[in-house]
Motif scaffolding. Structure first.
Motif, PDB file in Angstrom:
ATOM      1  N   ALA A 144       0.525  -1.548  -0.489  1.00 54.13           N
ATOM      2  CA  ALA A 144       0.028  -0.119  -0.035  1.00 54.13           C
ATOM      3  C   ALA A 144       0.908   1.215  -0.204  1.00 54.13           C
ATOM      4  CB  ALA A 144      -0.864   0.244   1.335  1.00 54.13           C
ATOM      5  N   ARG A 145       0.503   2.038  -0.888  1.00 49.79           N
ATOM      6  CA  ARG A 145       0.941   3.798  -0.268  1.00 49.79           C
ATOM      7  C   ARG A 145       0.680   3.874   0.816  1.00 49.79           C
ATOM      8  NH1 ARG A 145       3.867   4.879  -4.776  1.00 49.79           N
ATOM      9  NH2 ARG A 145       3.664   7.774  -3.846  1.00 49.79           N
ATOM     10  N   GLU A 146       2.052   4.882   1.653  1.00 50.28           N
ATOM     11  CA  GLU A 146       1.840   5.654   2.661  1.00 50.28           C
ATOM     12  C   GLU A 146       2.911   6.384   2.815  1.00 50.28           C
ATOM     13  OE1 GLU A 146       0.908   3.320   6.888  1.00 50.28           O
ATOM     14  OE2 GLU A 146       3.177   3.729   6.390  1.00 50.28           O
ATOM     15  N   MET A 147       2.440   7.807   2.600  1.00 53.00           N
ATOM     16  CA  MET A 147       3.085   9.038   2.682  1.00 53.00           C
ATOM     17  C   MET A 147       3.617   9.092   1.883  1.00 53.00           C
ATOM     18  SD  MET A 147       3.921   9.273   7.217  1.00 53.00           S
ATOM     19  CE  MET A 147       4.278   7.488   7.098  1.00 53.00           C
ATOM     20  N   GLY A 148       3.372   8.731   0.383  1.00 50.82           N
ATOM     21  CA  GLY A 148       4.270   8.733  -0.796  1.00 50.82           C
ATOM     22  C   GLY A 148       5.267   7.624  -1.354  1.00 50.82           C
ATOM     23  N   GLN A 149       5.232   6.732  -0.364  1.00 49.69           N
ATOM     24  CA  GLN A 149       5.462   5.718  -0.321  1.00 49.69           C
ATOM     25  C   GLN A 149       5.163   4.039  -0.569  1.00 49.69           C
ATOM     26  OE1 GLN A 149       8.987   5.952  -0.749  1.00 49.69           O
ATOM     27  NE2 GLN A 149       8.833   8.283  -0.749  1.00 49.69           N
ATOM     28  N   TRP A 150       5.523   3.220  -1.384  1.00 52.92           N
ATOM     29  CA  TRP A 150       5.400   1.587  -1.211  1.00 52.92           C
ATOM     30  C   TRP A 150       5.742   1.411   0.228  1.00 52.92           C
ATOM     31  CZ3 TRP A 150       1.059   0.321  -3.526  1.00 52.92           C
ATOM     32  CH2 TRP A 150       0.949   0.638  -5.282  1.00 52.92           C
ATOM     33  N   ARG A 151       4.956   0.520   0.722  1.00 54.44           N
ATOM     34  CA  ARG A 151       5.450  -0.246   1.350  1.00 54.44           C
ATOM     35  C   ARG A 151       4.700  -1.584   1.850  1.00 54.44           C
ATOM     36  NH1 ARG A 151       8.348   3.549   4.540  1.00 54.44           N
ATOM     37  NH2 ARG A 151       7.163   6.219   4.266  1.00 54.44           N
ATOM     38  N   LEU A 152       5.206  -2.475   2.676  1.00 53.90           N
ATOM     39  CA  LEU A 152       4.737  -4.214   2.440  1.00 53.90           C
ATOM     40  C   LEU A 152       3.039  -3.691   3.646  1.00 53.90           C
ATOM     41  CD1 LEU A 152       7.253  -5.909   3.319  1.00 53.90           C
ATOM     42  CD2 LEU A 152       5.608  -6.076   1.564  1.00 53.90           C
ATOM     43  N   SER A 153       1.870  -4.028   3.546  1.00 50.14           N
ATOM     44  CA  SER A 153       0.773  -3.909   4.222  1.00 50.14           C
ATOM     45  C   SER A 153       0.566  -5.092   4.757  1.00 50.14           C
ATOM     46  CB  SER A 153      -0.949  -3.552   3.802  1.00 50.14           C
ATOM     47  OG  SER A 153      -0.833  -3.666   2.719  1.00 50.14           O
ATOM     48  N   GLN A 154       1.683  -6.327   4.564  1.00 47.30           N
ATOM     49  CA  GLN A 154       0.849  -7.565   4.618  1.00 47.30           C
ATOM     50  C   GLN A 154       2.311  -8.080   4.146  1.00 47.30           C
ATOM     51  OE1 GLN A 154      -2.511  -9.171   4.412  1.00 47.30           O
ATOM     52  NE2 GLN A 154      -2.067 -10.931   5.435  1.00 47.30           N
ATOM     53  N   ARG A 155       3.043  -9.203   4.648  1.00 48.89           N
ATOM     54  CA  ARG A 155       3.893 -10.085   4.065  1.00 48.89           C
ATOM     55  C   ARG A 155       3.406 -11.550   4.687  1.00 48.89           C
ATOM     56  NH1 ARG A 155       9.858  -9.438   2.258  1.00 48.89           N
ATOM     57  NH2 ARG A 155       9.112 -10.003   0.791  1.00 48.89           N
ATOM     58  N   LYS A 156       3.124 -12.328   4.252  1.00 44.92           N
ATOM     59  CA  LYS A 156       3.666 -13.884   4.709  1.00 44.92           C
ATOM     60  C   LYS A 156       4.514 -14.605   4.475  1.00 44.92           C
ATOM     61  CE  LYS A 156       0.011 -17.695   5.207  1.00 44.92           C
ATOM     62  NZ  LYS A 156      -1.553 -18.286   4.581  1.00 44.92           N
ATOM     63  N   LEU A 157       5.400 -14.921   4.776  1.00 46.66           N
ATOM     64  CA  LEU A 157       6.299 -15.733   4.665  1.00 46.66           C
ATOM     65  C   LEU A 157       5.698 -17.383   4.617  1.00 46.66           C
ATOM     66  CD1 LEU A 157       9.538 -15.971   6.110  1.00 46.66           C
ATOM     67  CD2 LEU A 157       9.022 -17.984   5.610  1.00 46.66           C
ATOM     68  N   ILE A 158       6.485 -18.120   3.090  1.00 48.06           N
ATOM     69  CA  ILE A 158       5.402 -19.924   2.870  1.00 48.06           C
ATOM     70  C   ILE A 158       6.934 -20.468   2.762  1.00 48.06           C
ATOM     71  CG2 ILE A 158       4.935 -21.843   1.226  1.00 48.06           C
ATOM     72  CD1 ILE A 158       2.683 -19.593   2.891  1.00 48.06           C
ATOM     73  N   VAL A 159       7.244 -21.450   4.209  1.00 47.41           N
ATOM     74  CA  VAL A 159       8.298 -22.055   3.948  1.00 47.41           C
ATOM     75  C   VAL A 159       7.971 -23.341   3.203  1.00 47.41           C
ATOM     76  CG1 VAL A 159      10.502 -23.513   4.716  1.00 47.41           C
ATOM     77  CG2 VAL A 159       9.309 -21.271   6.035  1.00 47.41           C
ATOM     78  N   LEU A 160       9.285 -23.338   1.663  1.00 46.26           N
ATOM     79  CA  LEU A 160       9.269 -24.170   0.472  1.00 46.26           C
ATOM     80  C   LEU A 160       9.897 -25.930   1.124  1.00 46.26           C
ATOM     81  CD1 LEU A 160       9.094 -22.004  -2.358  1.00 46.26           C
ATOM     82  CD2 LEU A 160       6.972 -23.173  -1.029  1.00 46.26           C
ATOM     83  N   GLY A 161      11.233 -25.450   1.723  1.00 50.55           N
ATOM     84  CA  GLY A 161      11.948 -26.483   2.079  1.00 50.55           C
ATOM     85  C   GLY A 161      12.931 -25.712   3.414  1.00 50.55           C
ATOM     86  N   THR A 162      13.807 -27.082   3.487  1.00 48.99           N
ATOM     87  CA  THR A 162      14.506 -26.601   4.795  1.00 48.99           C
ATOM     88  C   THR A 162      15.914 -27.462   4.540  1.00 48.99           C
ATOM     89  OG1 THR A 162      13.534 -27.457   6.191  1.00 48.99           O
ATOM     90  CG2 THR A 162      12.841 -25.161   6.484  1.00 48.99           C
ATOM     91  N   ARG A 163      16.622 -27.130   4.874  1.00 50.75           N
ATOM     92  CA  ARG A 163      18.269 -27.992   5.338  1.00 50.75           C
ATOM     93  C   ARG A 163      19.038 -27.584   5.855  1.00 50.75           C
ATOM     94  NH1 ARG A 163      22.549 -28.266   0.619  1.00 50.75           N
ATOM     95  NH2 ARG A 163      22.624 -25.817  -0.282  1.00 50.75           N
ATOM     96  N   THR A 164      19.844 -28.101   6.859  1.00 54.30           N
ATOM     97  CA  THR A 164      21.201 -27.874   7.882  1.00 54.30           C
ATOM     98  C   THR A 164      22.500 -28.171   6.580  1.00 54.30           C
ATOM     99  OG1 THR A 164      19.417 -27.592   9.404  1.00 54.30           O
ATOM    100  CG2 THR A 164      21.697 -27.497  10.075  1.00 54.30           C
TER     101      THR A 164
END
Length: 152
Positions: A119-139
Motif C-alpha cells: 500500500a502507499r503510505e506517505m507517498g511511499q510503497w510499503r508492505l501492508s502484509q507479508r506472509k512467509l511460506i517455507v518451501l524447504g529447509t536444510r542444515t
C-alpha cells in the motif's frame, strides 16, 4: 508516462522494499525493518505474527539472538499491479549461521516465498502484509570465509 513505464517503476519500487527488508534483517536494524511496512503492517511467519511497527521493530533482534549471522537473498519478484492494493510474490533464499557444539559453523537454509501486499503510505510503497511460506529447509556445515563479528 506510458503504462509500461509506470509498471517498470512500480516493479523497481517494490523490489527496493524487499531488498531493504532483507538488508535490515541482516544488519539487525529494527527501525529500517519496520519502516518497510505500513504503520499497521503485518508479518506472518512460522515464528509468529508481528503486527504494527512496535512489534515489527523487534524482528531483526530476534534473529540476532538466535543466529551469529544471516544472509537473505532476494531472487525474483512477480508483481500484480492493482492500484493502491498491489500484490507480489517474492522468491528468496535465507541462510542463518550459528556455531555448533564443537564451534563448527552450521547453516540453516530456507527456500522461501513471500506473499506480499503493498500500500502507499506517505507517498511511499510499503508492505501492508507479508506472509512467509517455507518451501524447504536444510542444515549443513559451512566453512567461514570471514569472521562473524557482532553487528552494531
Amino acid at each position: 508516462m506510458s503504462e509500461l513505464s509506470e509498471e517498470l517503476l512500480l516493479g523497481v519500487a517494490l523490489r527496493g522494499v524487499a531488498e531493504r527488508y532483507a538488508l535490515a534483517a541482516d544488519i539487525g536494524d529494527g527501525d529500517l525493518f519496520a519502516a518497510q511496512f505500513t504503520q499497521d503492517g503485518v508479518l506472518e511467519s512460522p515464528r509468529g505474527l508481528f503486527k504494527g511497527h512496535a512489534s515489527l521493530v523487534t524482528v531483526p533482534n530476534l534473529l540476532r539472538e538466535r543466529y551469529a549471522e544471516t544472509f537473505h537473498a532476494v531472487h525474483n519478484q512477480v508483481v500484480h499491479p492493482a492500484g493502491e492494493g498491489t500484490r507480489a510474490i517474492t522468491y528468496c533464499i535465507a541462510r542463518h549461521f550459528w556455531r555448533g557444539e564443537v564451534d563448527d559453523l552450521l547453516c540453516y537454509e530456507m527456500t522461501i516465498r513471500y506473499l506480499d501486499q503493498f500500500a502507499r503510505e506517505m507517498g511511499q510503497w510499503r508492505l501492508s502484509q507479508r506472509k512467509l511460506i517455507v518451501l524447504g529447509t536444510r542444515t549443513f556445515p559451512m566453512e567461514a570465509a570471514a569472521s562473524f563479528a557482532p553487528q552494531g
